[in-house]
Design a protein around this motif. Structure first.
Motif, mmCIF file in Angstrom:
data_model
loop_
_atom_site.group_PDB
_atom_site.id
_atom_site.type_symbol
_atom_site.label_atom_id
_atom_site.label_comp_id
_atom_site.label_asym_id
_atom_site.label_seq_id
_atom_site.Cartn_x
_atom_site.Cartn_y
_atom_site.Cartn_z
ATOM 1 N N UNK A 1 -11.988 -16.395 24.342
ATOM 2 C CA UNK A 1 -13.014 -16.028 23.442
ATOM 3 C C UNK A 1 -14.176 -17.003 23.563
ATOM 4 N N UNK A 2 -13.689 -18.172 23.787
ATOM 5 C CA UNK A 2 -14.952 -19.230 23.923
ATOM 6 C C UNK A 2 -15.695 -19.055 25.225
ATOM 7 N N UNK A 3 -14.765 -18.656 26.338
ATOM 8 C CA UNK A 3 -15.552 -18.323 27.419
ATOM 9 C C UNK A 3 -16.706 -16.891 27.479
ATOM 10 N N UNK A 4 -16.185 -16.130 26.772
ATOM 11 C CA UNK A 4 -16.813 -14.991 26.371
ATOM 12 C C UNK A 4 -18.318 -15.101 25.734
ATOM 13 N N UNK A 5 -17.988 -15.963 24.599
ATOM 14 C CA UNK A 5 -19.324 -16.541 23.937
ATOM 15 C C UNK A 5 -20.011 -17.429 24.672
ATOM 16 N N UNK A 6 -19.589 -18.352 25.563
ATOM 17 C CA UNK A 6 -20.332 -19.229 26.363
ATOM 18 C C UNK A 6 -21.393 -18.387 27.221
ATOM 19 N N UNK A 7 -20.604 -17.460 27.655
ATOM 20 C CA UNK A 7 -21.364 -16.455 28.789
ATOM 21 C C UNK A 7 -22.599 -15.590 28.021
ATOM 22 N N UNK A 8 -21.942 -15.207 26.963
ATOM 23 C CA UNK A 8 -22.950 -14.157 26.084
ATOM 24 C C UNK A 8 -24.181 -15.467 25.592
#
Length: 127
Positions: free
Chosen positions: A79-86
């Motif tokens: 979830x953190x990686x997705x948030x970082x990508x977004x």
């Protein structure tokens, strides 16, 4: 227990002691072999019980807890990686001053401060 039962109990114990004494007197080596056999058998039984029953239950619980924590950690990191990508794709269009505000460390939500009587020292004379 009535008195007659006590006497019966003492008579059985006396016969057991006499029989053991006779067995020791007539065949000492067989008695020692029997004791060694009983000790070895008891050691094997104790080993098997502790090996498969006692520790296995404890380690299974720990293993389940570890698997659960690992799944939660992977989910959280994903979830953190997705948030970082977004946020990385959005940050190109955002002004740079917002980035400095977000970079400040926030306190962890699962940690709490427990306030106590830190300034007050114990009276050592009362102990």
């Amino acid at each position: 227990m009535s008195r007659s039962r006590y006497w019966l109990f003492y008579i059985v114990i006396a016969f057991a002691i006499l029989g053991l004494g006779n067995y020791l007197w007539t065949d000492l080596t067989a008695f020692i072999k029997n004791l060694l056999f009983i000790a070895a058998f008891a050691a094997i039984i104790i080993f098997l019980v502790t090996r498969f029953r006692g520790t296995a239950v404890h380690t299974r619980k720990e293993h389940k807890a570890f698997i659960k924590a690992a799944k939660y950690s992977k989910k959280r990191l994903k979830m953190k990686a997705e948030q970082k990508n977004n946020s990385a794709s959005r940050s190109i269009s955002k002004p740079s001053f917002k980035k400095s505000i977000q970079s400040k460390k926030k306190s962890a939500p699962h940690l709490t401060v427990i306030e106590g009587k830190k300034g007050k020292k114990k009276d050592k004379a009362s102990l």
